[in-house]
Design a protein around this motif. Structure first.
Motif, PDB file in Angstrom:
ATOM      1  N   VAL A  58       0.856  -1.192   0.000  1.00 48.18           N
ATOM      2  CA  VAL A  58       0.000   0.000   0.000  1.00 48.18           C
ATOM      3  C   VAL A  58       0.885   1.233   0.000  1.00 48.18           C
ATOM      4  O   VAL A  58       1.689   1.440   0.923  1.00 48.18           O
ATOM      5  N   THR A  66      -7.237   3.380  -3.054  1.00 46.97           N
ATOM      6  CA  THR A  66      -5.991   2.836  -2.508  1.00 46.97           C
ATOM      7  C   THR A  66      -4.990   2.630  -3.641  1.00 46.97           C
ATOM      8  O   THR A  66      -5.303   1.982  -4.652  1.00 46.97           O
ATOM      9  N   LEU A  68      -1.626   0.904  -4.931  1.00 46.66           N
ATOM     10  CA  LEU A  68      -0.824  -0.290  -4.640  1.00 46.66           C
ATOM     11  C   LEU A  68       0.395  -0.324  -5.546  1.00 46.66           C
ATOM     12  O   LEU A  68       0.327   0.025  -6.730  1.00 46.66           O
TER      13      LEU A  68
END
Length: 369
Positions: A58, A66, A68
């Motif tokens: 993350v 989010t 990644l």
């Protein structure tokens, strides 16, 4: 290289969708349970051709999304991106090509529409011009004919009447129409004869294949009753009913190559003309007891018709030598020849008809018009 694409991503049993993706990472919509910056998550990404299982770190969590970072690059994703880019370029090119084709099709349709619109205008102008030219030519001919008729009347001191029938073409498409002596002709000629003073001579110019016996006899009888001299001009031919009309004249002026014809009656049987004299000869080949009712009726009508025409000819030739009258009836009514037999100038003269060949040039000119 990042592309905007939605691929399913499973993290800890939850399913998310990418907003964009590259070989090194992706941005997913949503925040996985327990996710925090720096934490590693096991991910399963469903690409179009395969499923890829990998570990991602993350990098950031922003506005419910989010970011990644893949611990190892996703093999083959660049090729997928290139194919998608190529497909996008191809789609864009196809779209532009389709726009061009549609534009050209519209231009072609507009050109075709303009062509047919122009053609329609040209055809309308052509037909109108043809109509007006034909009308003008007809009016010019009528004017010339009236001038020639007036010239002939002044020259001979007579009233000139015309009865001219020929095969003519009518309308835009030149449809041939053959004309004959009809009741309308009798009405028109009789109107003209009634207008002529009793002491004024009549010149009748006739050019006809014949026609209705009744109409022809009405004209002939009216000419016979006219006190003034009656001259019939035959520049080319006056067959059948035309000859019957000529018999009423005090003088028949014929071109040396003009012809008259027999006046033997023709009966109409099943829409076909049948010589009455031929019907009278049926008993020579078949006894009356063997004839059907239809033939017997025709035989009776034929016998009456021949006697009626003989009487008509006698009335028209009244005042002439009896021997001459009998010879004319025998030659023209008794059916010794076919109905279309050409009786020449020389034969007519020998027969005793009052013929001459002093044809004025104006008569030829009038016939030409």
């Amino acid at each position: 290289m990042r592309i905007k694409a939605e691929f399913p991503v499973k993290i800890n049993g939850q399913t998310f969708f990418t907003e964009d993706i590259s070989e090194k990472g992706c941005l997913i919509k949503g925040v996985p349970e327990g996710a925090e910056v720096g934490k590693k998550l096991k991910c399963e990404i469903e690409l179009p051709e395969k499923k890829v299982t990998l570990t991602a770190t993350v990098k950031h969590i922003t506005s419910g999304k989010t970011g990644l970072s893949f611990d190892q690059p996703v093999a083959g994703l660049n090729l997928l991106f290139q194919l998608r880019n190529a497909f996008g370029v191809l789609s864009a090119f196809s779209g532009e090509l389709l726009k061009i084709q549609k534009s050209r099709a519209r231009e072609a349709a507009e050109k075709v529409s303009s062509f047919f619109s122009a053609l329609k205008t040209v055809l309308i102008v052509f037909f109108l011009a043809t109509f007006f030219i034909s009308t003008l030519q007809l009016q010019l001919k009528h004017t010339k004919r009236k001038k020639l008729i007036h010239q002939l009347e002044k020259k001979r001191g007579t009233k000139v009447i015309t009865l001219i029938h020929r095969t003519e073409t009518v309308g835009f498409f030149g449809i041939p129409v053959r004309r004959f002596i009809r009741e309308e002709d009798a009405e028109a000629v009789l109107r003209q004869i009634r207008k002529v003073p009793p002491d004024k001579p009549i010149d009748l110019i006739i050019h006809t294949p014949g026609g209705m016996l009744l109409a022809a006899f009405q004209i002939a009888a009216a000419l016979k009753q006219h006190p003034g001299k009656v001259t019939v001009f035959v520049p080319h031919y006056a067959m059948s009913g035309g000859t019957l009309i000529a018999l009423a004249a005090d003088e028949i002026v014929m071109d040396r190559n003009a012809v008259l014809g027999p006046v033997d009656p023709q009966l109409i049987d099943e829409k076909r003309p049948v010589p009455a004299v031929s019907i009278l000869r049926i008993p020579d080949y078949k006894p009356c007891k063997n004839m059907d009712d239809h033939t017997l009726i025709l035989y009776d009508q034929a016998k009456k018709a021949i006697e009626q025409v003989k009487e008509m000819v006698r009335r028209l030739l009244k005042g002439k030598n009896d021997q001459v009258v009998r010879a004319i009836i025998d030659r023209l009514v008794s059916g010794k020849t076919t109905h279309d037999y050409p009786l020449t100038f020389t034969e007519a003269k020998k027969l005793g008809l009052p013929v001459s060949d002093r044809m004025p040039q104006e008569v030829y000119a009038i016939l030409g018009l």
